[in-house]
Motif scaffolding. Structure first.
Motif, short mmCIF file in Angstrom:
data_model
loop_
_atom_site.label_atom_id
_atom_site.label_comp_id
_atom_site.label_asym_id
_atom_site.label_seq_id
_atom_site.Cartn_x
_atom_site.Cartn_y
_atom_site.Cartn_z
N ALA A 58 1.05 -1.37 0.40
CA ALA A 58 -0.40 -0.21 0.11
C ALA A 58 0.71 1.47 0.12
CB ALA A 58 -0.72 0.08 1.10
N GLY A 108 1.12 5.74 0.04
CA GLY A 108 0.11 6.91 0.71
C GLY A 108 0.56 8.13 -0.08
N GLY A 109 0.82 9.08 0.87
CA GLY A 109 1.23 10.40 0.22
C GLY A 109 2.76 10.50 0.51
N ARG A 155 -2.07 3.01 -4.82
CA ARG A 155 -2.19 4.24 -4.25
C ARG A 155 -2.74 4.82 -4.05
NH1 ARG A 155 2.38 9.68 -4.87
NH2 ARG A 155 1.25 10.26 -3.22
N THR A 212 -11.83 6.95 -3.33
CA THR A 212 -10.39 7.88 -2.37
C THR A 212 -10.26 8.98 -2.10
OG1 THR A 212 -9.17 7.34 -4.77
CG2 THR A 212 -8.86 5.12 -3.48
N ALA A 258 -9.16 7.16 1.24
CA ALA A 258 -7.65 7.08 1.71
C ALA A 258 -7.02 7.86 0.90
CB ALA A 258 -7.34 5.21 1.77
N GLY A 259 -7.50 8.57 0.17
CA GLY A 259 -6.49 9.92 -0.99
C GLY A 259 -6.83 10.63 -0.68
N THR A 305 -5.65 13.97 2.10
CA THR A 305 -5.26 14.51 2.67
C THR A 305 -6.19 14.50 4.66
OG1 THR A 305 -5.19 16.79 2.63
CG2 THR A 305 -3.46 15.80 1.47
N TYR A 338 -1.71 10.94 3.60
CA TYR A 338 -3.22 10.97 3.40
C TYR A 338 -3.74 10.01 4.14
CZ TYR A 338 -2.12 10.84 -1.43
OH TYR A 338 -1.37 11.49 -2.84
N GLY A 363 -5.46 7.33 4.02
CA GLY A 363 -5.45 5.83 4.75
C GLY A 363 -3.68 5.79 4.86
N GLY A 364 -2.62 6.43 4.95
CA GLY A 364 -1.32 5.90 5.62
C GLY A 364 -1.29 6.53 6.74
#
Ligand code: FAD
Length: 530
Positions: free
Chosen positions: A45, A47-48, A74, A95, A111-112, A114, A143, A145-146
């Motif tokens: 996975a 993220g940012g 991503r 996302t 998840a995408g 901020t 992000y 998700g991250g």
């Protein structure tokens, strides 16, 4: 879908070597994950991409012969969050979408996005003082998700789970909703148990204005810092109300949401690289440090209904006319939006610079090697525990500086200390970066071992100090990797306090239950029975 035809992900391992992985950017994580698993691809996975050096490391032998390859999936972002109906189920959120249930104080976010984007959507839909209490300093680039996957936390020292209602996890043919205690199988697990597609948070209302207050702390005496933190304890205690409600603290109209440390040398390094207007302001702060004979600055942030002058007066101890023993004469207040931007630029300047220097290869030199401490300790209100913990850090700084003197001429040792010094969680990150000339591999390797040994001593001292003084080590802001590092430094899991041991056991159980397509990246301690 043909994963092998995708472009390569621009990710590198800890040594700067490009990782073998294809990159797939998608708004439909669930379908993509299911397809990758069907075709026997390992899933990494993404993220940012703001996380610590080494986050994407994996061992080639854990992939070879088992999977077709590794695909970095991503979530697709957007310039601004797209609002969808409040009752959109979590597993239907794409996302880049948010669903805001204002009457329930809940926001579901893809998840995408901020957290800056999610808070902007809340400001528009509910009001400017509504926000999620996730406050990492990378809030505008990491992000959703991250952040959930790393268990990151900022100055407030609240894990995402403090306000997380549920996540949607893609870890097989279909997604599943993870809630309650089970959130621990996702939070801080770095995507080793599946991929977060969306998360539902409780949001809150905060007092109208945000302020910053910078106080030079005279001398480097640990007792002074400990006295300041013990004194401010009440203002840092936040009571979380029902979702959507107003947050309050024991300090009445004023809530402190962060006490951060910036050392004088970090400030000097920042000034050398900073741009206006932050540079002039930072020069002013450096002058305050010099007038006050201070080695460091305590940067306080908070929310209040009061003006910055009234905040200052409300924090003042009338008997000593100090804030917890620290003189206010050279203090500087920041209140408006633009001033707060400058304040943040200065406060975050030191860590930014240290991270950048640790990543960039300088001409004629080897790739720098860098390590940072990450161990969060919740302190009781008395100052003896604070002194014991701060002394352990002072010893570490002393040992690293001595190493720097010993290695002068062959290896350059850079130490940068910054970060969280709040009674709600002491975690002052101490980053050590080693620079060696080309051809100096052996000297660099020896220096690495010496730094690692000192870091182990520090973690050991912190474990001991916490046990003796009733403080609680809660892990770090890198979730499971921090737990594993603490266990290694302690000389094995068996030596950890029961709560940490239990968390490691749960992390292991979650990793072992996850498909190998995700867990291949987890440290070996979590992939074998204890
Ligand atoms: C300027 C700056 C300031 C920072 N400040 C802080 C701070 O105050 N506090 C703090 O804790 N950290 C901080 N960090 C570190 C970093 O921002 C956090 O760790 C953040 O949570 C990482 O989020 P990301 O989206 O960038 O994740 P990435 O870096 O892309 O990924 C991090 C890890 O999470 C996994 N992952 C990513 N997305 C998902 C997903 N959707 N599902 C499952 N797993 C996933 C990845 O595989 C990887 O293991 C800072 C970093 C920078 C550069």
């Amino acid at each position: 879908m043909d994963f092998s035809g995708l472009p390569r992900a621009e990710l590198t391992d800890d040594g700067g070597k490009p990782l073998e992985a294809q990159l797939c950017v998608t708004a439909h994580i669930a379908q993509t994950v299911a397809e990758a698993l069907r075709q026997n691809w390992a899933v990494m996975a993404a993220g940012g991409l703001t996380s610590a050096i080494g986050s994407y490391d994996y061992k080639a032998e854990d992939v070879a012969d088992r999977f077709k390859g590794v695909v970095a999936i991503r979530p697709k972002g957007a310039l601004a969050a797209e609002r969808v109906a409040a009752d959109t189920p979590l597993d239907q959120i794409l996302t880049h979408q948010v669903a805001i249930a204002a009457d329930q104080g809940l926001v579901s976010a893809g998840a995408g996005l901020t957290f800056t984007q999610v808070n902007a959507a809340l400001a528009e839909a509910v009001g400017p003082t509504s926000r999620i209490l996730v406050d990492l300093t990378s809030i505008a680039s990491a992000y959703v998700g991250g952040v959930v996957a790393t268990g990151g936390m900022g100055p407030l020292r609240l894990l995402p789970s403090a306000s997380l209602e549920a996540v949607c996890l893609a870890d097989g043919e279909s997604t599943r909703i993870v809630e309650g205690e089970a959130l621990g199988t996702v939070e801080g697990m770095q995507g080793w148990t599946g991929m977060v597609t969306a998360a539902r948070f409780r949001f809150y209302d905060v007092p109208a204005s945000e302020f910053g207050l910078v106080l030079p702390v005279q001398g480097s005496d640990v007792d002074t810092v400990a006295g300041l933190l013990a004194y401010l304890h009440a203002w840092t205690r936040i009571t979380l109300p029902a979702p959507g409600g107003r947050i309050t603290g024991e300090g009445g109209d004023t809530v402190l949401n962060g006490i951060e440390l910036v050392s004088k040398d970090s400030l000097e390094a920042f000034i050398a690289h900073a741009e206006e207007p932050a540079r002039s302001k930072a020069e002013g702060l450096l002058q305050s440090c010099e007038y006050a004979g201070a080695d460091m600055l305590a940067c306080l942030t908070g929310w209040s209904e009061l003006s910055i002058d009234d905040v200052l007066m409300s924090l003042l101890d009338p008997e000593t006319e100090t804030i917890g023993g620290v003189m206010i004469d050279f203090g500087v207040g920041f209140s408006s939006g633009a001033e707060m931007e400058t304040f943040r630029a200065i406060r975050e300047g030191a860590p930014d610079l240290a991270r950048t220097r640790a990543r960039v290869v300088q001409p004629g030199k080897l790739k720098p090697w860098s390590t940072s401490t990450d161990i969060n300790i919740i302190m009781p209100a008395d100052s003896s525990a604070l002194v014991a913990v701060l002394e352990a850090y002072a010893d570490y700084r002393g040992a690293i500086r001595a190493l720097g003197r010993e290695l002068a001429g062959s290896i350059e040792v850079e130490l940068s200390a910054y970060g969280h010094l709040s009674p709600m969680g002491i975690d002052p990150h101490h980053r050590v970066t080693l620079f060696a000339p080309e051809g100096g591999e052996a000297a660099l390797a020896a220096a690495r071992l010496a730094v690692a040994a000192n870091k182990r001593t520090l973690i050991h001292d912190l474990l001991f100090a916490a046990e003796r003084h009733g403080a609680t080590i809660t892990g770090g802001e890198k979730g499971a990797p921090s737990l594993v590092e603490i266990a290694r430094a302690a000389g094995g899991e068996g030596r950890l306090a029961p709560a940490l041991k239990a968390r490691l056991r749960k992390a292991r159980a979650a990793v072992m239950a996850a498909p190998a397509n995700f867990s291949f990246r987890a440290p070996k301690e979590l992939r074998t029975e204890d």
